[in-house]
Design a protein around this motif. Structure first.
Motif, mmCIF file in Angstrom:
data_model
loop_
_atom_site.group_PDB
_atom_site.id
_atom_site.type_symbol
_atom_site.label_atom_id
_atom_site.label_comp_id
_atom_site.label_asym_id
_atom_site.label_seq_id
_atom_site.Cartn_x
_atom_site.Cartn_y
_atom_site.Cartn_z
ATOM 1 N N GLY A 28 -60.503 36.607 49.045
ATOM 2 C CA GLY A 28 -61.379 36.582 50.210
ATOM 3 C C GLY A 28 -62.609 37.460 50.129
ATOM 4 N N GLN A 29 -63.079 37.737 48.920
ATOM 5 C CA GLN A 29 -64.247 38.592 48.752
ATOM 6 C C GLN A 29 -65.541 37.776 48.773
ATOM 7 O OE1 GLN A 29 -64.082 42.239 48.215
ATOM 8 N NE2 GLN A 29 -62.171 41.639 49.201
ATOM 9 N N ASN A 30 -66.623 38.448 49.053
ATOM 10 C CA ASN A 30 -67.945 37.826 48.995
ATOM 11 C C ASN A 30 -68.569 38.249 47.669
ATOM 12 O OD1 ASN A 30 -70.990 37.926 49.347
ATOM 13 N ND2 ASN A 30 -70.355 36.714 51.106
ATOM 14 N N THR A 31 -68.667 37.313 46.737
ATOM 15 C CA THR A 31 -69.131 37.676 45.399
ATOM 16 C C THR A 31 -70.602 38.065 45.378
ATOM 17 O OG1 THR A 31 -69.437 35.352 44.812
ATOM 18 C CG2 THR A 31 -67.345 36.378 44.212
ATOM 19 N N ALA A 40 -77.123 47.144 42.332
ATOM 20 C CA ALA A 40 -77.732 48.279 43.036
ATOM 21 C C ALA A 40 -77.054 49.608 42.706
ATOM 22 C CB ALA A 40 -77.689 48.045 44.547
ATOM 23 N N GLU A 41 -75.925 49.534 41.977
ATOM 24 C CA GLU A 41 -75.144 50.733 41.663
ATOM 25 C C GLU A 41 -74.783 51.480 42.947
ATOM 26 O OE1 GLU A 41 -77.831 52.715 38.963
ATOM 27 O OE2 GLU A 41 -77.464 51.255 37.374
ATOM 28 N N ALA A 42 -74.397 50.706 43.956
ATOM 29 C CA ALA A 42 -74.234 51.217 45.321
ATOM 30 C C ALA A 42 -72.826 51.714 45.609
ATOM 31 C CB ALA A 42 -74.589 50.119 46.325
ATOM 32 N N VAL A 43 -72.762 52.909 46.176
ATOM 33 C CA VAL A 43 -71.511 53.444 46.714
ATOM 34 C C VAL A 43 -71.736 54.111 48.070
ATOM 35 C CG1 VAL A 43 -70.274 53.715 44.521
ATOM 36 C CG2 VAL A 43 -71.723 55.568 45.353
ATOM 37 N N ASP A 44 -72.974 54.177 48.532
ATOM 38 C CA ASP A 44 -73.284 54.807 49.816
ATOM 39 C C ASP A 44 -72.627 54.016 50.947
ATOM 40 O OD1 ASP A 44 -74.732 56.482 51.746
ATOM 41 O OD2 ASP A 44 -75.876 54.640 52.124
ATOM 42 N N PRO A 45 -71.724 54.628 51.713
ATOM 43 C CA PRO A 45 -70.996 53.902 52.761
ATOM 44 C C PRO A 45 -71.900 53.260 53.814
ATOM 45 C CG PRO A 45 -69.956 56.024 52.355
ATOM 46 C CD PRO A 45 -71.247 56.022 51.586
ATOM 47 N N ALA A 46 -72.970 53.934 54.215
ATOM 48 C CA ALA A 46 -73.854 53.367 55.235
ATOM 49 C C ALA A 46 -74.576 52.137 54.705
ATOM 50 C CB ALA A 46 -74.853 54.418 55.712
ATOM 51 N N LEU A 47 -75.067 52.214 53.482
ATOM 52 C CA LEU A 47 -75.746 51.067 52.866
ATOM 53 C C LEU A 47 -74.784 49.908 52.683
ATOM 54 C CD1 LEU A 47 -78.188 49.764 51.464
ATOM 55 C CD2 LEU A 47 -77.468 50.919 49.358
ATOM 56 N N LEU A 48 -73.586 50.194 52.198
ATOM 57 C CA LEU A 48 -72.587 49.143 52.002
ATOM 58 C C LEU A 48 -72.163 48.522 53.328
ATOM 59 C CD1 LEU A 48 -70.592 50.894 49.201
ATOM 60 C CD2 LEU A 48 -71.725 48.678 48.993
ATOM 61 N N ARG A 50 -74.063 48.174 56.021
ATOM 62 C CA ARG A 50 -75.160 47.274 56.422
ATOM 63 C C ARG A 50 -75.123 45.981 55.603
ATOM 64 N NH1 ARG A 50 -78.244 51.992 56.219
ATOM 65 N NH2 ARG A 50 -79.410 51.247 54.411
ATOM 66 N N ALA A 51 -74.923 46.127 54.306
ATOM 67 C CA ALA A 51 -74.871 44.957 53.430
ATOM 68 C C ALA A 51 -73.681 44.059 53.777
ATOM 69 C CB ALA A 51 -74.805 45.406 51.978
ATOM 70 N N ALA A 52 -72.526 44.664 54.014
ATOM 71 C CA ALA A 52 -71.334 43.881 54.356
ATOM 72 C C ALA A 52 -71.525 43.154 55.681
ATOM 73 C CB ALA A 52 -70.104 44.778 54.401
ATOM 74 N N ASP A 53 -72.191 43.791 56.639
ATOM 75 C CA ASP A 53 -72.446 43.142 57.928
ATOM 76 C C ASP A 53 -73.312 41.895 57.738
ATOM 77 O OD1 ASP A 53 -72.577 42.982 60.905
ATOM 78 O OD2 ASP A 53 -74.706 43.395 60.499
ATOM 79 N N ILE A 54 -74.384 42.024 56.973
ATOM 80 C CA ILE A 54 -75.245 40.864 56.698
ATOM 81 C C ILE A 54 -74.447 39.778 55.993
ATOM 82 C CG2 ILE A 54 -77.213 40.062 55.320
ATOM 83 C CD1 ILE A 54 -78.485 42.850 55.884
ATOM 84 N N ALA A 55 -73.677 40.162 54.977
ATOM 85 C CA ALA A 55 -72.906 39.188 54.211
ATOM 86 C C ALA A 55 -71.855 38.493 55.076
ATOM 87 C CB ALA A 55 -72.253 39.866 53.009
ATOM 88 N N ALA A 129 -65.860 47.962 51.727
ATOM 89 C CA ALA A 129 -66.797 47.741 52.841
ATOM 90 C C ALA A 129 -66.643 46.341 53.410
ATOM 91 C CB ALA A 129 -68.232 47.970 52.371
ATOM 92 N N TRP A 130 -66.264 45.395 52.574
ATOM 93 C CA TRP A 130 -66.096 44.018 53.018
ATOM 94 C C TRP A 130 -64.926 43.895 53.984
ATOM 95 C CZ3 TRP A 130 -68.699 39.836 53.562
ATOM 96 C CH2 TRP A 130 -68.072 38.593 53.697
#
Length: 147
Positions: A28-31, A40-48, A50-55, A129-130
């Protein structure tokens, strides 16, 4: 390199398409979110978050319905020419790919500087985050395939 170009290159690597499908269909992941996080080499919880909300919102609005139509068109349908049905399915597949690109471009727009995380750390953070995190071995398989 843009996220979209990077993703197309990544999908050409052995094991990446299969690992992505496993994460999507079995866990059930969003690839798109996962691949963006690696890029993005992302681990920042706030950024993730926001990204998960959009996704999540884009997946509900566009990706799930389009994917359902594509999958529904796969088997033969009595009374409809197979060639016409398959041609329509290919058209829907192209729309699904375009919807994934729109999501990825939206996620790319969120990205400032790269976060410096390893592929596995970014995948683990994005999966969490997802929502329900994917199994560690499935995430590790994608990280390994991405190199």
């Amino acid at each position: 390199m843009s996220l979209w170009d990077w993703t197309l290159k990544a999908y050409g690597q052995a094991g990446v398409p299969g690992a992505c499908l496993t994460l999507q269909d079995d866990h059930g992941q969003n690839t798109s979110l996962l691949l963006w996080a690696v890029w993005a080499e992302a681990v920042d919880p706030a950024l993730l978050a926001r990204a998960a909300d959009i996704a999540h919102r884009w997946e509900a609005l566009a990706l799930i319905p389009i994917r359902a139509v594509r999958r529904a068109l796969k088997p033969a349908f009595e009374g409809v020419d197979d060639g016409e049905r398959e041609a329509l399915r290919e058209d829907v597949k192209a729309v699904e790919l375009r919807a994934e690109r729109v999501l990825m471009e939206s996620l790319e727009a969120l990205t400032g500087e790269r976060g410096g995380a390893s592929a596995l750390a970014a995948l683990e953070a994005a999966s969490a985050a997802w929502g329900q995190p994917a199994p560690a071995d499935a995430l590790a398989a994608l990280a390994a395939a991405l190199g």
